[in-house]
Design a protein around this motif. Sequence first.
Motif, PDB file in Angstrom:
ATOM      1  N   LYS A  64      26.944  41.931  21.300  1.00 55.24           N
ATOM      2  CA  LYS A  64      27.441  41.313  22.525  1.00 55.24           C
ATOM      3  C   LYS A  64      28.822  40.734  22.234  1.00 55.24           C
ATOM      4  O   LYS A  64      29.141  40.395  21.088  1.00 55.24           O
ATOM      5  CB  LYS A  64      26.487  40.229  23.014  1.00 55.24           C
ATOM      6  N   TYR A  65      29.634  40.659  23.271  1.00 59.98           N
ATOM      7  CA  TYR A  65      30.963  40.065  23.101  1.00 59.98           C
ATOM      8  C   TYR A  65      30.836  38.550  22.999  1.00 59.98           C
ATOM      9  O   TYR A  65      30.028  37.937  23.710  1.00 59.98           O
ATOM     10  CB  TYR A  65      31.862  40.422  24.290  1.00 59.98           C
ATOM     11  N   LYS A 106      32.818  40.633  18.498  1.00 60.20           N
ATOM     12  CA  LYS A 106      31.471  41.138  18.777  1.00 60.20           C
ATOM     13  C   LYS A 106      30.487  40.556  17.775  1.00 60.20           C
ATOM     14  O   LYS A 106      30.752  40.529  16.576  1.00 60.20           O
ATOM     15  CB  LYS A 106      31.436  42.668  18.697  1.00 60.20           C
TER      16      LYS A 106
END
Length: 421
Positions: free
Chosen positions: A410-411, A114
Amino acid sequence: MTESVLDYMIRLGRAAREASRVLARASTAQKNRALQAAAAALDAARAELVAANELDLANGRASGLDAAMLDRLALTPKVIDGMIEGLRQVAALPDPIGAIRDMRYMPSGIQVGKMRVPLGVVGIIYESRPNVTIDAASLCLKSGNATILRGGSEAIHSNQAIARCIQLGLAEAGLPAACVQVVETTDRAAVGALIAMPEFVDVIVPRGGKGLIERISRDARVPVIKHLDGICHVYIDVAADPEKAIRIADNAKTQRFAPCNTMETLLVHQGIAEQVLPALAAIYRDKGVELRGCQRTRALLGEGVLAASEEDWSTEYNAPILSIRLVDSLDEAIAHINRYGSQHTDAIVTENFTDARRFLTEVDSSSVMVNASTRFADGFEYGLGAEIGISTDKLHARGPVGLEGLTSEKYVVFGDGHIRT
């Protein structure tokens, strides 16, 4: 042809969105340079800041603003010092943007983690306190967010003077002026436009009275980070140290009356009331605090304590007024707080570890304290550098909202030609 308020706000929104993309890729050094330069500009512009603030204070007095509002509006030398220190402290904080955590290999061979990223464009709507302009601008800037600031009309001259210092900082660092924009119109239609532009604004943070925040929460088409009330409690447990209890309950109410983290209701265990309440009542009276108590409080303290109504338990006074209630147990204190409180800040004074742990676990507030004044519920005191506001929401951010509260994750995935089979 004169530009309409809506067209003006759309222009600000479009510029903010473009600036947010530049700011998202700015280096930590560049953002810190802007903050340090803005701090130097504030320091150099003290006379101009005070002159602008005097205009606002004179207008405020003429229009009948109460003492609490004028207190929030004043740019004293101490407040200016705090703004400068806030900028420097935010500059010294670690930059959260781009940090990658929890990177791990999956059975497929890809790596997943992440990354922390800015929210994008943050709209701040606030009343009276011009120092919010600096708090909001500094935190948004450091966290890589462009911001549109709409202060109250009562602080328009102060906010514009502060904005000029911020613009000098941005220019010094080579960042777009639209990274921080102060709305120059006092027309209320600007607020309606700002909260209804999801194509340009990613989150709204309102700071002000309950009416303002209720209106924004009701009408916004953009996510809102907020708190409505600051109905804060101190509970003096039967196992409290009386000296600590008196010191904390005094500070929580009288250090300042206006802030949202000031105690509004004092709860005292019946078993310790005679040791602490008479001394506290004397302190409060000396400091001009009006006391409103339950029947047992009035019986103990005698004349001079007004009868507390049901409404008092759920009122944020923002004034030298305090409601007091005696309780028979920790359970009763927790039940009172969870019924009447606003999930802002609540404290217990106790030497009993078990009672302290229960209070921490069972009181459903954004800040819960043991043997400390509620006045510590503040981004600066929590080491956040400054705060953009307090959130009593449970999603995304809770408590004082600093840098991390203005970011998302966000990944991120790393592969080397991997394909799913």
